[in-house]
Design a protein around this motif. Sequence first.
Motif, short mmCIF file in Angstrom:
data_model
loop_
_atom_site.label_atom_id
_atom_site.label_comp_id
_atom_site.label_asym_id
_atom_site.label_seq_id
_atom_site.Cartn_x
_atom_site.Cartn_y
_atom_site.Cartn_z
N GLU A 59 0.82 -1.21 0.00
CA GLU A 59 0.00 0.00 0.00
C GLU A 59 0.86 1.27 0.00
N THR A 60 1.97 1.25 0.71
CA THR A 60 2.86 2.43 0.73
C THR A 60 3.36 2.74 -0.67
N GLN A 61 3.72 1.72 -1.43
CA GLN A 61 4.17 1.94 -2.80
C GLN A 61 3.03 2.44 -3.68
N LEU A 62 1.83 1.94 -3.44
CA LEU A 62 0.68 2.41 -4.20
C LEU A 62 0.45 3.90 -3.98
N GLN A 63 0.56 4.35 -2.74
CA GLN A 63 0.33 5.76 -2.44
C GLN A 63 1.35 6.67 -3.11
N ALA A 64 2.55 6.16 -3.37
CA ALA A 64 3.62 7.00 -3.93
C ALA A 64 3.86 6.74 -5.42
N THR A 65 3.09 5.86 -6.04
CA THR A 65 3.40 5.46 -7.41
C THR A 65 3.22 6.61 -8.41
N ASN A 66 4.03 6.56 -9.45
CA ASN A 66 3.91 7.51 -10.57
C ASN A 66 3.32 6.84 -11.80
N ALA A 67 2.72 5.67 -11.63
CA ALA A 67 2.19 4.92 -12.74
C ALA A 67 1.06 5.66 -13.43
N GLY A 68 0.87 5.34 -14.71
CA GLY A 68 -0.20 5.97 -15.47
C GLY A 68 -1.56 5.39 -15.17
N CYS A 69 -1.59 4.09 -14.82
CA CYS A 69 -2.87 3.42 -14.58
C CYS A 69 -2.62 2.18 -13.72
N VAL A 70 -3.60 1.85 -12.86
CA VAL A 70 -3.47 0.72 -11.94
C VAL A 70 -4.63 -0.25 -12.16
N LEU A 71 -4.31 -1.53 -12.28
CA LEU A 71 -5.32 -2.58 -12.23
C LEU A 71 -5.53 -2.95 -10.76
N VAL A 72 -6.77 -2.92 -10.30
CA VAL A 72 -7.04 -3.12 -8.88
C VAL A 72 -8.35 -3.88 -8.73
N ALA A 73 -8.46 -4.66 -7.67
CA ALA A 73 -9.70 -5.37 -7.37
C ALA A 73 -10.67 -4.47 -6.62
N GLN A 74 -11.94 -4.80 -6.72
CA GLN A 74 -12.98 -4.01 -6.05
C GLN A 74 -12.71 -3.89 -4.54
N LYS A 75 -12.21 -4.94 -3.93
CA LYS A 75 -12.02 -4.94 -2.48
C LYS A 75 -10.91 -4.00 -2.02
N HIS A 76 -10.06 -3.53 -2.95
CA HIS A 76 -8.98 -2.63 -2.57
C HIS A 76 -9.20 -1.19 -3.00
N LEU A 77 -10.39 -0.87 -3.48
CA LEU A 77 -10.64 0.50 -3.95
C LEU A 77 -10.49 1.54 -2.84
N ALA A 78 -10.76 1.14 -1.60
CA ALA A 78 -10.72 2.10 -0.48
C ALA A 78 -9.34 2.70 -0.27
N VAL A 79 -8.26 2.00 -0.71
CA VAL A 79 -6.91 2.51 -0.49
C VAL A 79 -6.33 3.16 -1.74
N MET A 80 -7.11 3.27 -2.81
CA MET A 80 -6.62 3.92 -4.02
C MET A 80 -6.43 5.41 -3.79
N PRO A 81 -5.26 5.97 -4.16
CA PRO A 81 -5.06 7.41 -4.03
C PRO A 81 -6.06 8.19 -4.89
N ALA A 82 -6.50 9.30 -4.40
CA ALA A 82 -7.46 10.12 -5.14
C ALA A 82 -6.84 10.60 -6.45
N GLY A 83 -7.61 10.47 -7.52
CA GLY A 83 -7.17 10.97 -8.81
C GLY A 83 -6.28 10.04 -9.60
N LEU A 84 -5.89 8.90 -9.04
CA LEU A 84 -5.02 7.97 -9.76
C LEU A 84 -5.88 7.13 -10.71
N PRO A 85 -5.64 7.17 -12.02
CA PRO A 85 -6.43 6.38 -12.96
C PRO A 85 -6.33 4.88 -12.63
N HIS A 86 -7.46 4.19 -12.73
CA HIS A 86 -7.46 2.79 -12.38
C HIS A 86 -8.56 2.04 -13.11
#
Length: 353
Positions: A59-86
């Motif tokens: 999760e720490t890496q997710l919060q700091a990532t510079n990626a253009g887009c993230v594939l994520v499961a529904q159960k982990h949406l709560a920890v997605m950084p605001a504004g990060l395309p997914h």
Amino acid sequence: MPDTSFFSKGAGLTARELCALTGSELGEGTDPDLRVTGLGPLDRAGPDDLVFFDNPRYETQLQATNAGCVLVAQKHLAVMPAGLPHLIARNVSIAFAAAGRALFPAALKPTPILGQAGISPRAEVDLSARIEAGVTIEAFAVIGPNVQIGSGTVISPGAVIAAGCAIGRDCRIGAHVSLAHTLLGNRVVLHPGVKIGQDGFGYVPGPAGMDKVVQIGRVIIQDDVEIGANTTIDRGAVRDTVIGEGTKIDNQVQIGHNVEIGRHSVIVSQVGISGSTTIGDGVMIGGQTGINGHVTIGDGAQIAAVSVVAGNVPRGARWGGMPAKPVREWFREMRFLTELAKKGRTTRNDSDE
């Protein structure tokens, strides 16, 4: 950012195209025309890269990532950084694998090392070999008498295909592969250093020492099998060694004579399978596991890594340990031994360690 110098980037895929390809859904606020051209890990990806998140440990890496887009499961949406395309995927691993295949198709199977089609004048090809149109045979490969090779197959430098072997269509035979007494189906991939069809380890005690037992069987490898680097598969003694359709075998695996492996099984690195073992369909065997000869592992069974299988394993069972046994029983024994060791520990015992 990941260095993809060995695999050049193409035009990439839009988020809309990725959704269609993987069955994912656009995340809230994600531009459907957003384009990615590469893949990367969370901590190193750049704005053109697709990444995946499926483990809270990162999760720490997710919060700091510079990626253009993230594939994520529904159960982990709560920890997605605001504004990060997914993109929301039902199965993140499967979706990421599908995206990778589309973005980097050249990484799916070995390509000609010299980048040239056809038969190299520096290859040694027997005149009796039957080679269909569209076969590539690279420099210093050796093709023996009466070999058959199907169209679309690539034979890499230094490969040796012995007399009478048959190779199907669209196969990839890596550098320094050795085939003897072997029949391959279509779309088989053999990575560098694979050795198939040598005689198995067979001896009987005689009056003057160990007498050799002849091995007169074959190796039959069915369609869509992939075999990792430096794996060895012995030919049968008086029956064939068989690898079933769609099975995937990792690097540095040893498979003895007369072994039969079913369809769509997975065998991980450094597994050793002794002769005359039968392995069913859909079996998964963890790395560094040893399997005794003349045992049967049923369809769908799973064997934990670093196990020793000494007897038959039932269909659908999950076994592990040395000797292997049902996983729940194995875990109970390990827990009991751990607790027993703690009870027997004294200050004097700890100081002696």
